[in-house]
Every structure is written in C-alpha cells, then in structure tokens.
Scaffold this motif. Structure first.
Motif, PDB file in Angstrom:
ATOM      1  N   CYS A  39       1.103  -1.823  -0.423  1.00 59.86           N
ATOM      2  CA  CYS A  39       0.437  -0.065   0.213  1.00 59.86           C
ATOM      3  C   CYS A  39       1.086   1.213  -0.158  1.00 59.86           C
ATOM      4  CB  CYS A  39      -0.941   0.025   0.957  1.00 59.86           C
ATOM      5  SG  CYS A  39      -1.820  -1.338   1.178  1.00 59.86           S
ATOM      6  N   PHE A  40       0.602   2.196  -0.546  1.00 61.95           N
ATOM      7  CA  PHE A  40       1.130   3.695  -0.677  1.00 61.95           C
ATOM      8  C   PHE A  40       0.976   4.739  -0.511  1.00 61.95           C
ATOM      9  CE2 PHE A  40       0.069   1.799  -4.787  1.00 61.95           C
ATOM     10  CZ  PHE A  40      -0.010   3.266  -6.256  1.00 61.95           C
ATOM     11  N   ASN A  41       0.703   5.288   0.439  1.00 62.38           N
ATOM     12  CA  ASN A  41      -0.327   6.177   1.086  1.00 62.38           C
ATOM     13  C   ASN A  41       0.720   7.355   0.235  1.00 62.38           C
ATOM     14  OD1 ASN A  41      -1.365   5.569   3.415  1.00 62.38           O
ATOM     15  ND2 ASN A  41       0.393   5.894   4.407  1.00 62.38           N
ATOM     16  N   VAL A  42      -0.443   8.883  -0.598  1.00 67.01           N
ATOM     17  CA  VAL A  42      -0.416   9.577  -1.480  1.00 67.01           C
ATOM     18  C   VAL A  42      -0.918  10.701  -1.044  1.00 67.01           C
ATOM     19  CG1 VAL A  42      -1.037  10.491  -3.839  1.00 67.01           C
ATOM     20  CG2 VAL A  42      -0.518   8.057  -3.559  1.00 67.01           C
ATOM     21  N   LYS A  43      -0.044  11.469  -0.215  1.00 73.24           N
ATOM     22  CA  LYS A  43      -0.516  13.502   0.446  1.00 73.24           C
ATOM     23  C   LYS A  43      -1.333  13.752  -0.618  1.00 73.24           C
ATOM     24  CE  LYS A  43       2.009  16.909   2.180  1.00 73.24           C
ATOM     25  NZ  LYS A  43       4.017  17.740   3.573  1.00 73.24           N
ATOM     26  N   VAL A  44      -2.197  14.444  -0.271  1.00 71.28           N
ATOM     27  CA  VAL A  44      -2.524  15.381  -1.350  1.00 71.28           C
ATOM     28  C   VAL A  44      -3.699  16.844  -0.325  1.00 71.28           C
ATOM     29  CG1 VAL A  44      -5.052  14.760  -2.564  1.00 71.28           C
ATOM     30  CG2 VAL A  44      -4.176  12.897  -2.203  1.00 71.28           C
ATOM     31  N   PRO A  45      -3.117  17.250  -0.963  1.00 71.06           N
ATOM     32  CA  PRO A  45      -3.672  18.548  -0.284  1.00 71.06           C
ATOM     33  C   PRO A  45      -5.267  18.964   0.191  1.00 71.06           C
ATOM     34  CG  PRO A  45      -3.081  18.932  -2.182  1.00 71.06           C
ATOM     35  CD  PRO A  45      -2.456  17.921  -2.343  1.00 71.06           C
ATOM     36  N   ASN A  46      -6.393  19.392   1.070  1.00 73.50           N
ATOM     37  CA  ASN A  46      -7.704  19.570   1.095  1.00 73.50           C
ATOM     38  C   ASN A  46      -8.029  20.493   0.246  1.00 73.50           C
ATOM     39  OD1 ASN A  46     -10.189  18.962   2.275  1.00 73.50           O
ATOM     40  ND2 ASN A  46      -9.764  19.366   4.167  1.00 73.50           N
ATOM     41  N   MET A  47      -8.334  20.415  -1.096  1.00 68.45           N
ATOM     42  CA  MET A  47      -8.757  21.232  -2.181  1.00 68.45           C
ATOM     43  C   MET A  47     -10.591  20.684  -2.684  1.00 68.45           C
ATOM     44  SD  MET A  47      -5.967  21.597  -4.597  1.00 68.45           S
ATOM     45  CE  MET A  47      -6.148  23.191  -4.593  1.00 68.45           C
ATOM     46  N   GLY A  48     -11.310  20.263  -1.296  1.00 67.64           N
ATOM     47  CA  GLY A  48     -12.903  20.546  -1.568  1.00 67.64           C
ATOM     48  C   GLY A  48     -12.818  19.449  -2.574  1.00 67.64           C
ATOM     49  N   SER A  49     -13.744  19.679  -3.925  1.00 67.10           N
ATOM     50  CA  SER A  49     -13.973  18.209  -4.535  1.00 67.10           C
ATOM     51  C   SER A  49     -13.095  17.921  -5.370  1.00 67.10           C
ATOM     52  CB  SER A  49     -15.634  18.864  -5.285  1.00 67.10           C
ATOM     53  OG  SER A  49     -15.499  20.413  -5.931  1.00 67.10           O
ATOM     54  N   ARG A 102     -10.123  17.192  -4.707  1.00 65.01           N
ATOM     55  CA  ARG A 102      -9.542  16.850  -4.293  1.00 65.01           C
ATOM     56  C   ARG A 102      -9.196  15.060  -4.668  1.00 65.01           C
ATOM     57  NH1 ARG A 102      -8.591  14.085   2.415  1.00 65.01           N
ATOM     58  NH2 ARG A 102      -6.351  14.094   2.117  1.00 65.01           N
ATOM     59  N   ALA A 103     -10.414  14.561  -4.784  1.00 71.81           N
ATOM     60  CA  ALA A 103     -10.278  12.971  -5.670  1.00 71.81           C
ATOM     61  C   ALA A 103      -9.777  12.929  -6.724  1.00 71.81           C
ATOM     62  CB  ALA A 103     -11.539  12.696  -5.369  1.00 71.81           C
ATOM     63  N   VAL A 104      -9.811  14.102  -7.562  1.00 73.44           N
ATOM     64  CA  VAL A 104      -8.917  14.648  -9.033  1.00 73.44           C
ATOM     65  C   VAL A 104      -7.384  14.787  -8.534  1.00 73.44           C
ATOM     66  CG1 VAL A 104      -8.924  16.075 -10.930  1.00 73.44           C
ATOM     67  CG2 VAL A 104     -10.944  15.643  -9.987  1.00 73.44           C
ATOM     68  N   ILE A 105      -7.189  15.242  -8.478  1.00 70.84           N
ATOM     69  CA  ILE A 105      -5.857  15.947  -7.440  1.00 70.84           C
ATOM     70  C   ILE A 105      -4.407  14.024  -7.106  1.00 70.84           C
ATOM     71  CG2 ILE A 105      -4.048  16.879  -6.392  1.00 70.84           C
ATOM     72  CD1 ILE A 105      -5.848  19.670  -6.711  1.00 70.84           C
ATOM     73  N   TYR A 106      -6.439  13.408  -6.782  1.00 75.01           N
ATOM     74  CA  TYR A 106      -5.288  12.566  -5.748  1.00 75.01           C
ATOM     75  C   TYR A 106      -5.094  11.374  -6.690  1.00 75.01           C
ATOM     76  CZ  TYR A 106      -6.152   7.629  -3.351  1.00 75.01           C
ATOM     77  OH  TYR A 106      -5.699   6.221  -2.643  1.00 75.01           O
ATOM     78  N   ASP A 107      -6.302  11.448  -7.821  1.00 78.75           N
ATOM     79  CA  ASP A 107      -5.849  10.189  -8.984  1.00 78.75           C
ATOM     80  C   ASP A 107      -4.668  10.493  -9.915  1.00 78.75           C
ATOM     81  OD1 ASP A 107      -8.385   8.323  -7.646  1.00 78.75           O
ATOM     82  OD2 ASP A 107      -9.610   9.146  -9.681  1.00 78.75           O
ATOM     83  N   VAL A 108      -4.350  12.007  -9.660  1.00 80.10           N
ATOM     84  CA  VAL A 108      -3.662  11.403 -11.076  1.00 80.10           C
ATOM     85  C   VAL A 108      -2.229  11.238 -10.326  1.00 80.10           C
ATOM     86  CG1 VAL A 108      -1.846  14.264 -12.527  1.00 80.10           C
ATOM     87  CG2 VAL A 108      -4.929  13.815 -11.858  1.00 80.10           C
TER      88      VAL A 108
END
Length: 384
Positions: A56-66, A68-74
């Motif tokens: 499992c690899f953790n991905v640091k994602v800034p909290n940017m509302g809706s 955030r999920a797009v940034i997370y996937d990229v």
C-alpha cells in the motif's frame, strides 16, 4: 508475476465506501500467487506499508474540496509510473476506479503505452447524473468519462446495464469492455437476538423486530426518498418505515419534510446511521421488507447486502435493479400508487411465499455475486 496497481479508492484497510470494500476483499481473498497488488491510499503523508500481503502506498493530497479526488488520482497515477520505471516492472496493469481524470489521461496513456502497461478503468455508475453535483461539475464528469472510455485499454463494468450504456453512448471509440459484478456474502449476523446493544437500539428508536420496512442508503434525491415516503404514507401498512441514512438535517431533509409532512406519520422513523456492520446486518435480517429506490449507477452494494439478508425486497423497476434482483425481488414503478399498492400486497404475503422470495434472493447472491466468484473473475482477467 503480474503486478496490478489499483488507484481511485481511498485505500485499505477499508473504513467505508463501495470501492474501498471492493479493494479490501479483492486483496483479502486473493488465491493466485502470481498476482501482486499495489494499492494507493489517500493520506496526509507520502509513505508505504503492507497490509494483508498488499503493498500500500500513501499519497499525500492537499484538501481542496471536490477537486481533491481528482488531484489524488493524478498523483497516484504519477507514483505508479515512477515505481514501475524504478523497479523495471514489465507487463503491469493500472486499474483506475471511476472516471475522474479524463482531461489528464491522454498524456499519461502515452507513457503507459511506451512502458507496456495496460490501463483498465472501472466506469462506476452514472456519476454525472448525481444531484449532489452542480451543473458544471456534472458536465466535467460526463466529459471526463468520455475521455477515460476513449483511452482505456479495457473497461471493467460491474453492471451489464452500465456495460450496454458504455458500448452504445461511446460506440465511436469502439470501447473494449468486460463485465465483473460487485460482490456480497450470504451469512447470518453474529449478533444474537438478545444482544444488549441491539435491544438498546430497538428501544431508543421504538422499533419492533420483523415489524418494519427498511431503507439504507445515501440521503440524496436520486435514491427516491420522496417517492418512497409519499407512497408509504398512502399505504395501509401497520408496520414502520425505518430509514438508516446520513440525514444530518441537510437541505434535502428539510425540503422533504416541508413537501410531505412525514413527521405527522408516526410510522416513519429516521434513525440516523449505523456504522457497526454486525448491527446493520442484524437490522437487515429483522426487517419485514427492504425498499430500494436507487436509479443511478450500476450494481449497488446496499442492494446486494439486502438480498443476502432481508427476506422480501421491494425494488424500483430500473434496469440496474432488475439485473441484480431478477426473480428474487418484487418491483414498483414511479407512477402514483404503484409502491403503495405493492406495500399493501406485501403485507399480506404468506410465510411460504416470503421464504420462497428469500431463497431466490440468496441464490442470486451465491450464484452471481459471491466474493469467491468475483475474485476468481478478476484474477482470471488480470492473468489472461
């Protein structure tokens, strides 16, 4: 060894959500040792850990509302590409759950093609139809879905209805698709009938076992709460309607209250959420019937769980629900009095017919939706 990278879920161990539960059980019930899973997890830090023999690899994602999920996937996709290159992994698969990053996928697809990596996508349901999104976000979802379909090597649909929609609406791209359902398990709750916490829940909510209809699901308009509540109020049933959902006094709840005045019907009981899965399983088992009004999306996990646990299931007559329930459920339409009449009819079912419906529903789960079957289908797909 086939390396399969799964991105798009919030990660494992699963705490909630359909995709999270899917990844949890797909990896837990793995049979074939020639598959190695790598799962992205949304986090506040970049790190790595192992869980049930999965990297499992953790991905640091800034909290940017809706967004955030797009940034997370990229970011997850970029990390997969980096890792595959660094480890010189050949013949890998990246499996993306949902169609969030369509506008960005073409650049990465070129890299993946050059690396010999296959791109699989689960298109999920009709996310662009969901009422929680405003007009512009819905337009983004539809556009993104089109581009994900265009660039995917294979689309894995968890509903035959969704597969047919993909093939028809995106025929110009000649999409390659396959169908593998979501899973469920037929089992009896470990909670005893005389459990203290169950009794406390009954007393707190004034609920009598086997004397209530049940609804479990997200509290959003496309799940047809207004229809079901209005029709229940018209029915002559002497049973309660117990609604387990994340109401939290939101705008939709207040609008519904104003429109239907359901507070004047003592049978209708909003009881909040139940996160204890053993409790929820027992509550499903003790329901006289389950109401399912979902009309957006593919194979719905809460419907599978109801068919596995509740004897009588009353489903909105749309293609996705009919595909899952088949002859193990009864159906209502959106026309006035359709559900009210069905409720009055179901109240009169004899024990033999109730047990017959229950047997058929559980057979549907065992034959078509067991996790053993789903895992086998996925492992066969990944290896072949």
């Amino acid at each position: 060894m086939k390396n399969v990278f799964i991105i798009g879920s919030k990660g494992i161990p699963a705490q909630y959500g359909g995709f999270e539960t899917f990844v949890e059980l797909l990896t837990r019930y793995k049979v074939n040792e020639n598959i190695s899973y790598h799962v992205s997890c949304m986090s506040t830090e970049n790190s790595e850990f192992h869980y049930q023999n999965v990297r499992c690899f953790n991905v640091k994602v800034p909290n940017m509302g809706s967004a955030r999920a797009v940034i997370y996937d990229v970011l997850s996709l970029k990390e997969c590409i980096r890792y595959i290159k660094e480890k010189n992994i050949e013949n890998a698969i990246i499996y993306i759950l949902a169609c969030r990053i369509g506008p960005f996928i073409s650049t990465y697809k070129k890299q993946l093609r050059n690396m010999g990596v296959s791109l699989f996508v689960n298109p999920d349901g009709h996310e662009w139809k969901r009422s929680k999104w405003n007009y512009y976000i819905r337009q983004y979802w539809k556009y993104s879905e089109r581009l994900m379909v265009k660039h995917a090597d294979l689309l894995v649909c968890d509903s035959k209805g969704i597969e047919a929609y993909i093939k028809e609406d995106y025929a110009a791209y000649s999409p390659k698709t396959t169908y593998i359902a979501y899973g469920a398990t037929v089992k009896t709750s470990v909670l005893h009938d005389d459990s203290n916490k169950l009794a406390e829940w009954h007393n707190r909510n004034q609920v009598v076992p086997f004397n209530y209809y049940l609804i479990v699901g997200r509290f959003v308009p496309e799940n047809n709460y207004e229809l079901m509540i209005r029709e229940f109020m018209k029915s002559n049933s002497n049973k309660d309607l117990v609604i387990i959902s994340n109401v939290e006094e939101n705008t939709f709840y207040k609008d519904l209250l104003n429109k239907t005045q359901f507070q004047n019907d003592k049978r209708i009981k909003f009881v909040g959420t139940v996160y204890d899965q053993d409790m929820l399983e027992k509550i499903r088992e003790q329901a006289y019937g389950y109401l399912h009004g979902h009309e957006v999306g593919g194979t719905n996990p809460s419907l599978l769980e109801a068919l596995a646990s509740t004897k009588v299931n009353l489903l909105l007559n749309v293609v996705f629900n009919k595909e899952v329930g088949s002859n193990g459920a009864v159906y209502f339409d959106k026309e006035k009095n359709s559900l009210a009449a069905l409720l009055d009819e179901v109240d009169q079912y004899d024990v033999d017919f109730i047990n017959e419906l229950s047997t058929k529903a559980k057979k549907r789960i065992t034959d078509e939706y067991s996790w053993e079957k789903i895992v086998n289908d996925y492992e066969t797909l990944f290896l072949n």
